[in-house]
Motif scaffolding. Sequence first.
Motif, PDB file in Angstrom:
ATOM      1  N   ASP A  20       0.833  -1.210   0.000  1.00 11.60           N
ATOM      2  CA  ASP A  20       0.000   0.000   0.000  1.00 11.60           C
ATOM      3  C   ASP A  20       0.861   1.250   0.000  1.00 11.60           C
ATOM      4  N   GLU A  21       1.901   1.224   0.812  1.00 10.03           N
ATOM      5  CA  GLU A  21       2.790   2.374   0.878  1.00 10.03           C
ATOM      6  C   GLU A  21       3.546   2.545  -0.445  1.00 10.03           C
ATOM      7  N   GLN A  22       3.928   1.450  -1.073  1.00 11.19           N
ATOM      8  CA  GLN A  22       4.599   1.527  -2.373  1.00 11.19           C
ATOM      9  C   GLN A  22       3.684   2.141  -3.425  1.00 11.19           C
ATOM     10  N   ARG A  23       2.389   1.775  -3.402  1.00 11.66           N
ATOM     11  CA  ARG A  23       1.426   2.360  -4.346  1.00 11.66           C
ATOM     12  C   ARG A  23       1.283   3.867  -4.105  1.00 11.66           C
ATOM     13  N   THR A  24       1.209   4.259  -2.835  1.00 15.78           N
ATOM     14  CA  THR A  24       1.099   5.682  -2.502  1.00 15.78           C
ATOM     15  C   THR A  24       2.329   6.433  -2.983  1.00 15.78           C
ATOM     16  N   TYR A  25       3.495   5.881  -2.748  1.00  8.81           N
ATOM     17  CA  TYR A  25       4.755   6.493  -3.167  1.00  8.81           C
ATOM     18  C   TYR A  25       4.793   6.634  -4.692  1.00  8.81           C
ATOM     19  N   THR A  26       4.387   5.594  -5.402  1.00 10.09           N
ATOM     20  CA  THR A  26       4.379   5.630  -6.866  1.00 10.09           C
ATOM     21  C   THR A  26       3.404   6.680  -7.373  1.00 10.09           C
ATOM     22  N   LYS A  27       2.209   6.753  -6.768  1.00 13.25           N
ATOM     23  CA  LYS A  27       1.229   7.766  -7.176  1.00 13.25           C
ATOM     24  C   LYS A  27       1.773   9.170  -6.947  1.00 13.25           C
ATOM     25  N   LEU A  28       2.438   9.384  -5.814  1.00 14.80           N
ATOM     26  CA  LEU A  28       3.002  10.690  -5.508  1.00 14.80           C
ATOM     27  C   LEU A  28       4.076  11.073  -6.524  1.00 14.80           C
ATOM     28  N   LEU A  29       5.005  10.155  -6.796  1.00 13.76           N
ATOM     29  CA  LEU A  29       6.064  10.458  -7.762  1.00 13.76           C
ATOM     30  C   LEU A  29       5.503  10.673  -9.161  1.00 13.76           C
ATOM     31  N   THR A  30       4.466   9.922  -9.535  1.00 17.90           N
ATOM     32  CA  THR A  30       3.844  10.082 -10.843  1.00 17.90           C
ATOM     33  C   THR A  30       3.193  11.461 -10.960  1.00 17.90           C
ATOM     34  N   ALA A  31       2.461  11.863  -9.912  1.00 16.88           N
ATOM     35  CA  ALA A  31       1.808  13.174  -9.926  1.00 16.88           C
ATOM     36  C   ALA A  31       2.835  14.303  -9.985  1.00 16.88           C
ATOM     37  N   LEU A  32       3.923  14.167  -9.225  1.00 16.34           N
ATOM     38  CA  LEU A  32       4.968  15.192  -9.245  1.00 16.34           C
ATOM     39  C   LEU A  32       5.666  15.252 -10.596  1.00 16.34           C
ATOM     40  N   GLY A  33       5.963  14.082 -11.163  1.00 15.77           N
ATOM     41  CA  GLY A  33       6.601  14.042 -12.479  1.00 15.77           C
ATOM     42  C   GLY A  33       5.715  14.639 -13.553  1.00 15.77           C
ATOM     43  N   THR A  63       2.248  20.129  -2.882  1.00 16.46           N
ATOM     44  CA  THR A  63       3.122  20.452  -1.753  1.00 16.46           C
ATOM     45  C   THR A  63       2.580  19.838  -0.467  1.00 16.46           C
ATOM     46  N   ASP A  64       1.256  19.937  -0.261  1.00 19.24           N
ATOM     47  CA  ASP A  64       0.636  19.308   0.910  1.00 19.24           C
ATOM     48  C   ASP A  64       0.818  17.797   0.879  1.00 19.24           C
ATOM     49  N   ALA A  65       0.677  17.188  -0.309  1.00 18.63           N
ATOM     50  CA  ALA A  65       0.845  15.736  -0.434  1.00 18.63           C
ATOM     51  C   ALA A  65       2.264  15.322  -0.056  1.00 18.63           C
ATOM     52  N   ILE A  66       3.254  16.078  -0.504  1.00 20.46           N
ATOM     53  CA  ILE A  66       4.649  15.784  -0.156  1.00 20.46           C
ATOM     54  C   ILE A  66       4.829  15.878   1.361  1.00 20.46           C
ATOM     55  N   ASP A  67       4.312  16.948   1.954  1.00 25.80           N
ATOM     56  CA  ASP A  67       4.452  17.146   3.402  1.00 25.80           C
ATOM     57  C   ASP A  67       3.774  16.026   4.195  1.00 25.80           C
ATOM     58  N   LEU A  68       2.541  15.670   3.801  1.00 28.81           N
ATOM     59  CA  LEU A  68       1.818  14.613   4.506  1.00 28.81           C
ATOM     60  C   LEU A  68       2.519  13.267   4.368  1.00 28.81           C
ATOM     61  N   TYR A  69       2.994  12.963   3.165  1.00 29.56           N
ATOM     62  CA  TYR A  69       3.685  11.699   2.945  1.00 29.56           C
ATOM     63  C   TYR A  69       4.963  11.644   3.787  1.00 29.56           C
ATOM     64  N   THR A  70       5.731  12.737   3.755  1.00 29.79           N
ATOM     65  CA  THR A  70       6.982  12.782   4.511  1.00 29.79           C
ATOM     66  C   THR A  70       6.704  12.642   6.006  1.00 29.79           C
ATOM     67  N   HIS A  71       5.687  13.341   6.500  1.00 30.42           N
ATOM     68  CA  HIS A  71       5.322  13.245   7.918  1.00 30.42           C
ATOM     69  C   HIS A  71       4.947  11.806   8.281  1.00 30.42           C
ATOM     70  N   ALA A  72       4.154  11.155   7.434  1.00 26.32           N
ATOM     71  CA  ALA A  72       3.733   9.774   7.704  1.00 26.32           C
ATOM     72  C   ALA A  72       4.934   8.833   7.721  1.00 26.32           C
ATOM     73  N   ARG A  73       5.875   9.014   6.796  1.00 27.68           N
ATOM     74  CA  ARG A  73       7.073   8.169   6.765  1.00 27.68           C
ATOM     75  C   ARG A  73       7.914   8.367   8.022  1.00 27.68           C
ATOM     76  N   ILE A  74       8.081   9.619   8.446  1.00 28.57           N
ATOM     77  CA  ILE A  74       8.872   9.907   9.645  1.00 28.57           C
ATOM     78  C   ILE A  74       8.182   9.319  10.875  1.00 28.57           C
TER      79      ILE A  74
END
Length: 117
Positions: A20-33, A63-74
Amino acid sequence: MNLPESWMEEITAPGDNDEDEQRTYTKLLTALGDYRRRHHRAGPDTLGPRPPGLDAEEWDHLTDAIDLYTHARIQSRLEQLQARTATTRAALLAPTSPLRRQPPPGTNSPGHQPPTR
């Protein structure tokens, strides 16, 4: 195999076991790219400066998505470290050691409720 762009290294990748986390990470990188491609962004700055007008809303969202993802990972990593520390402490210290963290008396008993004011 292409090396990842430098900005991708700034976003912590998930562990290998969490699909699930890998899918979220992939979606985030795809949206940013996709955003970077459409807005002709290049370089180490992930999204570039905040654009004016309607594009600013998408920039804010990403930007919010990056922040939320980073916070969740930390937060996840901190919880793993705390659990490992507690397990190690319990394995190394005698049950009567003052260094072993004990919950305050009565807080783990069934039916315990915090005091009311």
